[in-house]
Design a protein around this motif. Structure first.
Motif, PDB file in Angstrom:
ATOM      1  N   GLN A 129       0.877  -1.182   0.000  1.00 35.65           N
ATOM      2  CA  GLN A 129       0.000   0.000   0.000  1.00 35.65           C
ATOM      3  C   GLN A 129       0.909   1.225   0.000  1.00 35.65           C
ATOM      4  O   GLN A 129       1.564   1.524   1.004  1.00 35.65           O
ATOM      5  CB  GLN A 129      -0.936   0.011   1.209  1.00 35.65           C
ATOM      6  CG  GLN A 129      -1.807   1.258   1.238  1.00 35.65           C
ATOM      7  CD  GLN A 129      -3.028   1.109   2.121  1.00 35.65           C
ATOM      8  OE1 GLN A 129      -4.127   0.835   1.653  1.00 35.65           O
ATOM      9  NE2 GLN A 129      -2.844   1.300   3.408  1.00 35.65           N
ATOM     10  N   ASP A 158       1.866  -6.162  -6.776  1.00 34.49           N
ATOM     11  CA  ASP A 158       0.645  -5.365  -6.750  1.00 34.49           C
ATOM     12  C   ASP A 158       0.862  -4.118  -5.909  1.00 34.49           C
ATOM     13  O   ASP A 158       1.206  -4.229  -4.736  1.00 34.49           O
ATOM     14  CB  ASP A 158      -0.513  -6.176  -6.149  1.00 34.49           C
ATOM     15  CG  ASP A 158      -1.048  -7.197  -7.121  1.00 34.49           C
ATOM     16  OD1 ASP A 158      -1.695  -6.788  -8.092  1.00 34.49           O
ATOM     17  OD2 ASP A 158      -0.788  -8.409  -6.926  1.00 34.49           O
ATOM     18  N   GLN A 160      -1.083  -0.888  -4.387  1.00 39.88           N
ATOM     19  CA  GLN A 160      -2.296  -0.094  -4.120  1.00 39.88           C
ATOM     20  C   GLN A 160      -1.810   1.329  -3.908  1.00 39.88           C
ATOM     21  O   GLN A 160      -1.140   1.611  -2.918  1.00 39.88           O
ATOM     22  CB  GLN A 160      -2.965  -0.549  -2.826  1.00 39.88           C
ATOM     23  CG  GLN A 160      -3.927  -1.697  -2.969  1.00 39.88           C
ATOM     24  CD  GLN A 160      -4.628  -1.983  -1.636  1.00 39.88           C
ATOM     25  OE1 GLN A 160      -4.620  -1.187  -0.702  1.00 39.88           O
ATOM     26  NE2 GLN A 160      -5.237  -3.152  -1.556  1.00 39.88           N
ATOM     27  N   ASP A 188      -5.576   4.400  -6.607  1.00 42.22           N
ATOM     28  CA  ASP A 188      -6.647   3.476  -6.220  1.00 42.22           C
ATOM     29  C   ASP A 188      -7.423   3.943  -5.000  1.00 42.22           C
ATOM     30  O   ASP A 188      -8.635   3.746  -4.916  1.00 42.22           O
ATOM     31  CB  ASP A 188      -6.036   2.106  -5.869  1.00 42.22           C
ATOM     32  CG  ASP A 188      -5.186   1.572  -6.996  1.00 42.22           C
ATOM     33  OD1 ASP A 188      -5.751   1.212  -8.038  1.00 42.22           O
ATOM     34  OD2 ASP A 188      -3.939   1.537  -6.850  1.00 42.22           O
ATOM     35  N   ARG A 219     -14.337   3.193  -3.678  1.00 45.26           N
ATOM     36  CA  ARG A 219     -12.922   2.969  -3.368  1.00 45.26           C
ATOM     37  C   ARG A 219     -12.719   2.728  -1.873  1.00 45.26           C
ATOM     38  O   ARG A 219     -13.654   2.818  -1.088  1.00 45.26           O
ATOM     39  CB  ARG A 219     -12.101   4.189  -3.800  1.00 45.26           C
ATOM     40  CG  ARG A 219     -12.131   4.420  -5.302  1.00 45.26           C
ATOM     41  CD  ARG A 219     -11.447   5.729  -5.610  1.00 45.26           C
ATOM     42  NE  ARG A 219     -11.571   6.094  -7.020  1.00 45.26           N
ATOM     43  CZ  ARG A 219     -10.690   5.783  -7.965  1.00 45.26           C
ATOM     44  NH1 ARG A 219      -9.630   5.073  -7.667  1.00 45.26           N
ATOM     45  NH2 ARG A 219     -10.871   6.182  -9.207  1.00 45.26           N
TER      46      ARG A 219
END
Ligand SMILES: [Zn+2]
Length: 412
Positions: A129, A158, A160, A188, A219
């Protein structure tokens, strides 16, 4: 016909010490058992040599565009931030960070970001994140850099991306519009930092803006809350209340929340109950500051807590190599999580519980779930934490994305 896999992992151990073999097909676990099925065939087989296998690591909180900026900020910024005087620290953040942010340029930001993401993959960190400053000083330059690099790394990990108004919303008119633009560009998550606003009413307006926007656009929200040793700070509570008001249950993350360590017990208990009701997850980075969220109490109450790397070589923290095992090792000391049971909690806070905090589904090693895992050189969790070495193999959706080897020969 015997089972056929893309990848077969044999002779591995789970954290509880039990033997395990993993058959992976089409990026997912097709077999999880003590041994491989009789006559199993695979395009590639990895003999784990008795090594521990864990889920890949999750970094709950990272200031991604700030990595490797300590030399630009100067040691004075770090000295002020770590002086123990939060007032001085705040002013230093505004001053030194603005000075660095005025220099933001994709030409030097992107190599720094790539360096931090290379380190993440090598250390088995496949979900991050990432908070990116979006304000009237940084404008959208850091965001453009992170989104461009995210595209380059889409087959490896990934990200975020959080549109983060680091200087506040009411303190920094124009930041809200820039955050909304960042979301249109590809960020995001709606970010926030309500505790730095000048009044509780303004902090409340800050939280409401973020939660309303997140609800409208479907979101998540992630905020830095109550990040000082002041029992009067109440923005974690505001975030949980606003999530309930806007139907964001289970879609919010509170980072830092260090003031909670100074709350009287009844106040803390009420906040834990409210956090449960809102499905609010927490991220703690106990290695980057002297005060920390009461992690043990939160875990005992069943509230999901993740650990975060937070910073890598910036004005707030001079070290960091994007190793969540290293973060867990440091947390073991700052939180006094030392027993075998505590070590399992540390592992959870950088794998499955961290995935829960970030809303990453099906992260556990189990049939049908995406095969995102690390195979470690040592077989026991205690040794893996002690060494906090790079995993021997890092596997994302069934594909090996990093292999590391370290050998030492003693000369007698
Ligand atoms: Zn932070």
């Amino acid at each position: 016909m015997s089972a056929a896999y893309d990848l077969l992992v044999t002779d591995a151990r789970l954290a509880d010490g039990s033997p395990v073999a993993l058959g992976i097909r089409d990026g997912r676990y097709a077999h999880v058992g003590a041994t491989a099925p009789e006559g199993a065939r695979a395009a590639r087989t990895i003999d784990a040599g008795g090594g521990l296998v864990t889920e890949s690591f999750v970094n709950g909180h990272m200031h991604l565009e700030k990595v490797h900026t300590l030399d630009r900020a100067g040691d004075g910024a770090l000295a002020a931030y770590t002086s123990g005087n939060m007032g001085a620290a705040l002013r230093s953040i505004v001053r030194e960070a603005s000075q660095v942010k005025r220099q933001y340029d994709r030409d030097w930001l992107e190599p720094n970001i790539r360096r931090a993401l290379d380190a993440a993959v090598a250390h088995g960190v496949l979900h991050i994140q990432a908070f990116v400053d979006v304000d009237t000083t940084a404008r959208l330059v850091g965001m453009e850099a992170v989104l461009a690099v995210r595209e380059e790394y889409r087959d490896l990990l990934d990200l975020q991306v959080v549109a983060f108004p680091q200087d506040g919303l009411l303190r920094d008119p124009g930041a809200a519009e820039l955050c909304e633009e960042a979301l249109r560009m590809g960020a995001d998550v709606v970010g926030g930092i309500p505790w730095i606003e000048m009044t509780d009413a303004e902090a409340q307006a800050h939280v409401s803006w973020a939660c309303r926007l997140a609800a409208e656009q479907g979101r998540r929200v992630a905020m830095l809350v109550d990040d000082a040793g002041d029992p009067g700070l109440r923005t974690t509570q505001m975030l949980a209340e606003s999530m309930l008001e806007h139907g964001l249950e289970g879609r919010g993350v509170a980072c830092h929340a260090r003031a909670l360590a100074t709350y009287p017990q009844p106040t803390l208990q009420r906040l834990m109950d409210l956090s449960q009701a809102a499905g609010l997850g927490f991220v703690s980075d106990p290695h980057t500051g002297p005060l920390h969220l009461p992690v043990r109490e939160f875990l005992e109450d069943g509230i999901p807590v993740a650990l975060g790397q937070d910073d890598i070589e910036d004005a707030y923290y001079p070290f960091g190599r994007h190793s969540m095992l290293e973060v867990a090792f440091l947390a073991a000391h700052t939180l006094r999580f030392l027993t075998g049971a505590d070590q399992r909690l540390l592992l959870d806070m950088i794998t499955t519980r961290a995935a829960d905090v970030l809303g990453v589904p099906d992260h556990a090693i189990g049939e049908g779930n995406p095969a995102n895992l690390c195979i470690h050189p040592d077989g026991r969790l205690r040794d893996v934490l002690t060494e906090h070495a790079r995993p021997r193999w890092v596997i994302r959706e069934g594909r090996v994305v990093a292999e590391s080897e370290t050998t030492t020969r003693l000369q007698r």
